[in-house]
Design a protein around this motif. Structure first.
Motif, PDB file in Angstrom:
ATOM      1  N   ASP A  59      34.109  34.157  53.874  1.00 43.47           N
ATOM      2  CA  ASP A  59      32.916  34.007  53.031  1.00 43.47           C
ATOM      3  C   ASP A  59      32.231  35.331  52.707  1.00 43.47           C
ATOM      4  O   ASP A  59      31.267  35.365  51.953  1.00 43.47           O
ATOM      5  CB  ASP A  59      31.917  33.028  53.647  1.00 43.47           C
ATOM      6  CG  ASP A  59      31.328  33.525  54.952  1.00 43.47           C
ATOM      7  OD1 ASP A  59      31.676  34.630  55.382  1.00 43.47           O
ATOM      8  OD2 ASP A  59      30.523  32.791  55.542  1.00 43.47           O
ATOM      9  N   GLY A  60      32.706  36.441  53.247  1.00 45.55           N
ATOM     10  CA  GLY A  60      32.133  37.740  52.934  1.00 45.55           C
ATOM     11  C   GLY A  60      30.754  37.959  53.531  1.00 45.55           C
ATOM     12  O   GLY A  60      30.031  38.852  53.128  1.00 45.55           O
ATOM     13  N   GLY A  61      30.361  37.127  54.467  1.00 45.16           N
ATOM     14  CA  GLY A  61      29.074  37.296  55.116  1.00 45.16           C
ATOM     15  C   GLY A  61      27.908  36.692  54.361  1.00 45.16           C
ATOM     16  O   GLY A  61      26.789  36.734  54.824  1.00 45.16           O
ATOM     17  N   GLU A  62      28.152  36.151  53.177  1.00 48.39           N
ATOM     18  CA  GLU A  62      27.077  35.549  52.400  1.00 48.39           C
ATOM     19  C   GLU A  62      26.879  34.106  52.849  1.00 48.39           C
ATOM     20  O   GLU A  62      27.829  33.372  53.038  1.00 48.39           O
ATOM     21  CB  GLU A  62      27.431  35.566  50.914  1.00 48.39           C
ATOM     22  CG  GLU A  62      27.607  36.958  50.362  1.00 48.39           C
ATOM     23  CD  GLU A  62      28.081  36.936  48.920  1.00 48.39           C
ATOM     24  OE1 GLU A  62      28.049  35.853  48.303  1.00 48.39           O
ATOM     25  OE2 GLU A  62      28.480  37.993  48.437  1.00 48.39           O
ATOM     26  N   SER A  63      25.619  33.726  53.008  1.00 47.37           N
ATOM     27  CA  SER A  63      25.359  32.351  53.405  1.00 47.37           C
ATOM     28  C   SER A  63      25.518  31.432  52.197  1.00 47.37           C
ATOM     29  O   SER A  63      25.192  31.800  51.071  1.00 47.37           O
ATOM     30  CB  SER A  63      23.951  32.223  53.987  1.00 47.37           C
ATOM     31  OG  SER A  63      23.000  32.552  52.999  1.00 47.37           O
ATOM     32  N   LYS A  64      26.011  30.253  52.452  1.00 47.82           N
ATOM     33  CA  LYS A  64      26.202  29.278  51.377  1.00 47.82           C
ATOM     34  C   LYS A  64      24.960  28.414  51.264  1.00 47.82           C
ATOM     35  O   LYS A  64      24.280  28.137  52.243  1.00 47.82           O
ATOM     36  CB  LYS A  64      27.411  28.396  51.678  1.00 47.82           C
ATOM     37  CG  LYS A  64      28.705  29.144  51.646  1.00 47.82           C
ATOM     38  CD  LYS A  64      29.864  28.201  51.868  1.00 47.82           C
ATOM     39  CE  LYS A  64      31.174  28.935  51.796  1.00 47.82           C
ATOM     40  NZ  LYS A  64      32.305  28.067  52.031  1.00 47.82           N
ATOM     41  N   ARG A  65      24.686  27.992  50.044  1.00 50.48           N
ATOM     42  CA  ARG A  65      23.572  27.081  49.822  1.00 50.48           C
ATOM     43  C   ARG A  65      23.965  25.703  50.311  1.00 50.48           C
ATOM     44  O   ARG A  65      25.128  25.345  50.309  1.00 50.48           O
ATOM     45  CB  ARG A  65      23.240  27.019  48.341  1.00 50.48           C
ATOM     46  CG  ARG A  65      22.661  28.328  47.812  1.00 50.48           C
ATOM     47  CD  ARG A  65      22.283  28.174  46.358  1.00 50.48           C
ATOM     48  NE  ARG A  65      21.430  27.029  46.106  1.00 50.48           N
ATOM     49  CZ  ARG A  65      20.104  27.005  46.227  1.00 50.48           C
ATOM     50  NH1 ARG A  65      19.491  28.078  46.605  1.00 50.48           N
ATOM     51  NH2 ARG A  65      19.410  25.916  45.966  1.00 50.48           N
ATOM     52  N   GLY A  66      22.982  24.927  50.665  1.00 49.85           N
ATOM     53  CA  GLY A  66      23.222  23.559  51.087  1.00 49.85           C
ATOM     54  C   GLY A  66      23.515  22.661  49.897  1.00 49.85           C
ATOM     55  O   GLY A  66      23.526  23.110  48.747  1.00 49.85           O
ATOM     56  N   PRO A  67      23.737  21.394  50.150  1.00 48.20           N
ATOM     57  CA  PRO A  67      24.022  20.467  49.052  1.00 48.20           C
ATOM     58  C   PRO A  67      22.789  20.254  48.170  1.00 48.20           C
ATOM     59  O   PRO A  67      21.659  20.482  48.595  1.00 48.20           O
ATOM     60  CB  PRO A  67      24.407  19.182  49.767  1.00 48.20           C
ATOM     61  CG  PRO A  67      23.785  19.284  51.109  1.00 48.20           C
ATOM     62  CD  PRO A  67      23.745  20.740  51.435  1.00 48.20           C
ATOM     63  N   GLY A  68      23.030  19.824  46.966  1.00 46.05           N
ATOM     64  CA  GLY A  68      21.932  19.548  46.048  1.00 46.05           C
ATOM     65  C   GLY A  68      21.974  20.441  44.829  1.00 46.05           C
ATOM     66  O   GLY A  68      22.808  21.327  44.709  1.00 46.05           O
ATOM     67  N   ARG A  69      21.077  20.189  43.921  1.00 43.06           N
ATOM     68  CA  ARG A  69      21.008  20.968  42.691  1.00 43.06           C
ATOM     69  C   ARG A  69      20.361  22.323  42.940  1.00 43.06           C
ATOM     70  O   ARG A  69      19.490  22.448  43.800  1.00 43.06           O
ATOM     71  CB  ARG A  69      20.165  20.232  41.654  1.00 43.06           C
ATOM     72  CG  ARG A  69      20.794  18.992  41.143  1.00 43.06           C
ATOM     73  CD  ARG A  69      19.964  18.443  40.020  1.00 43.06           C
ATOM     74  NE  ARG A  69      20.433  17.111  39.691  1.00 43.06           N
ATOM     75  CZ  ARG A  69      19.713  16.185  39.143  1.00 43.06           C
ATOM     76  NH1 ARG A  69      18.452  16.431  38.839  1.00 43.06           N
ATOM     77  NH2 ARG A  69      20.216  15.009  38.875  1.00 43.06           N
ATOM     78  N   PRO A  70      20.744  23.306  42.144  1.00 47.81           N
ATOM     79  CA  PRO A  70      20.042  24.587  42.247  1.00 47.81           C
ATOM     80  C   PRO A  70      18.628  24.440  41.703  1.00 47.81           C
ATOM     81  O   PRO A  70      18.357  23.555  40.885  1.00 47.81           O
ATOM     82  CB  PRO A  70      20.876  25.518  41.380  1.00 47.81           C
ATOM     83  CG  PRO A  70      21.672  24.647  40.489  1.00 47.81           C
ATOM     84  CD  PRO A  70      21.833  23.333  41.190  1.00 47.81           C
ATOM     85  N   PRO A  71      17.700  25.270  42.134  1.00 46.49           N
ATOM     86  CA  PRO A  71      16.316  25.154  41.642  1.00 46.49           C
ATOM     87  C   PRO A  71      16.246  25.474  40.164  1.00 46.49           C
ATOM     88  O   PRO A  71      17.005  26.271  39.641  1.00 46.49           O
ATOM     89  CB  PRO A  71      15.552  26.178  42.481  1.00 46.49           C
ATOM     90  CG  PRO A  71      16.594  27.140  42.958  1.00 46.49           C
ATOM     91  CD  PRO A  71      17.865  26.370  43.075  1.00 46.49           C
ATOM     92  N   LYS A  72      15.281  24.798  39.468  1.00 49.43           N
ATOM     93  CA  LYS A  72      15.068  25.064  38.045  1.00 49.43           C
ATOM     94  C   LYS A  72      14.391  26.417  37.891  1.00 49.43           C
ATOM     95  O   LYS A  72      13.552  26.806  38.685  1.00 49.43           O
ATOM     96  CB  LYS A  72      14.148  24.017  37.429  1.00 49.43           C
ATOM     97  CG  LYS A  72      14.798  22.706  37.184  1.00 49.43           C
ATOM     98  CD  LYS A  72      13.814  21.805  36.431  1.00 49.43           C
ATOM     99  CE  LYS A  72      14.477  20.533  36.021  1.00 49.43           C
ATOM    100  NZ  LYS A  72      13.562  19.691  35.244  1.00 49.43           N
ATOM    101  N   LEU A  73      14.781  27.111  36.841  1.00 47.78           N
ATOM    102  CA  LEU A  73      14.143  28.376  36.534  1.00 47.78           C
ATOM    103  C   LEU A  73      12.765  28.086  35.938  1.00 47.78           C
ATOM    104  O   LEU A  73      12.621  27.255  35.059  1.00 47.78           O
ATOM    105  CB  LEU A  73      14.991  29.195  35.562  1.00 47.78           C
ATOM    106  CG  LEU A  73      16.356  29.612  36.085  1.00 47.78           C
ATOM    107  CD1 LEU A  73      17.135  30.334  34.999  1.00 47.78           C
ATOM    108  CD2 LEU A  73      16.201  30.522  37.299  1.00 47.78           C
ATOM    109  N   GLY A  74      11.751  28.742  36.393  1.00 53.85           N
ATOM    110  CA  GLY A  74      10.415  28.556  35.850  1.00 53.85           C
ATOM    111  C   GLY A  74       9.670  27.388  36.455  1.00 53.85           C
ATOM    112  O   GLY A  74       8.618  27.011  35.977  1.00 53.85           O
ATOM    113  N   GLY A  75      10.189  26.795  37.490  1.00 54.12           N
ATOM    114  CA  GLY A  75       9.500  25.690  38.152  1.00 54.12           C
ATOM    115  C   GLY A  75       9.660  24.366  37.421  1.00 54.12           C
ATOM    116  O   GLY A  75      10.524  24.193  36.585  1.00 54.12           O
ATOM    117  N   TRP A  76       8.774  23.442  37.706  1.00 54.68           N
ATOM    118  CA  TRP A  76       8.866  22.099  37.122  1.00 54.68           C
ATOM    119  C   TRP A  76       8.265  22.138  35.771  1.00 54.68           C
ATOM    120  O   TRP A  76       8.037  21.509  34.955  1.00 54.68           O
ATOM    121  CB  TRP A  76       8.152  21.089  38.032  1.00 54.68           C
ATOM    122  CG  TRP A  76       8.874  20.921  39.315  1.00 54.68           C
ATOM    123  CD1 TRP A  76       8.673  21.602  40.450  1.00 54.68           C
ATOM    124  CD2 TRP A  76       9.959  20.048  39.573  1.00 54.68           C
ATOM    125  NE1 TRP A  76       9.529  21.216  41.425  1.00 54.68           N
ATOM    126  CE2 TRP A  76      10.344  20.240  40.900  1.00 54.68           C
ATOM    127  CE3 TRP A  76      10.662  19.117  38.836  1.00 54.68           C
ATOM    128  CZ2 TRP A  76      11.373  19.565  41.502  1.00 54.68           C
ATOM    129  CZ3 TRP A  76      11.678  18.445  39.448  1.00 54.68           C
ATOM    130  CH2 TRP A  76      12.035  18.665  40.759  1.00 54.68           C
TER     131      TRP A  76
END
Length: 76
Positions: A59-76
């Motif tokens: 994995d190159g030392g990078e942590s993986k994100r958990g399950p789910g959608r990525p956050p929206k840019l600019g908030g809700w």
């Protein structure tokens, strides 16, 4: 780690045998076909990658994100 090392050794042994036999082999009826060891080598290399990935080696030392959608840019 032992299983990953054994799988890697197997893949390298298969690669050396393919280098001797060639990517294409003669069939019994004057034809040629892909060396069946090619598919086996690919399978073993895939196993090696999966095992090393589970150990966190690839994995190159990078942590993986958990399950789910990525956050929206600019908030809700």
């Amino acid at each position: 780690m032992t299983c990953a090392a054994a799988a890697y050794d197997t893949a390298e042994r298969l690669r050396r045998q393919i280098a001797v036999d060639g990517d294409m082999i003669d069939t019994g009826n004057c034809g040629r076909k892909a060396n069946p060891l090619l598919a086996l080598e690919i399978s073993v290399r895939s196993l090696t990658a999966r095992l090393l990935g589970r150990l966190g080696v690839l994995d190159g030392g990078e942590s993986k994100r958990g399950p789910g959608r990525p956050p929206k840019l600019g908030g809700w």
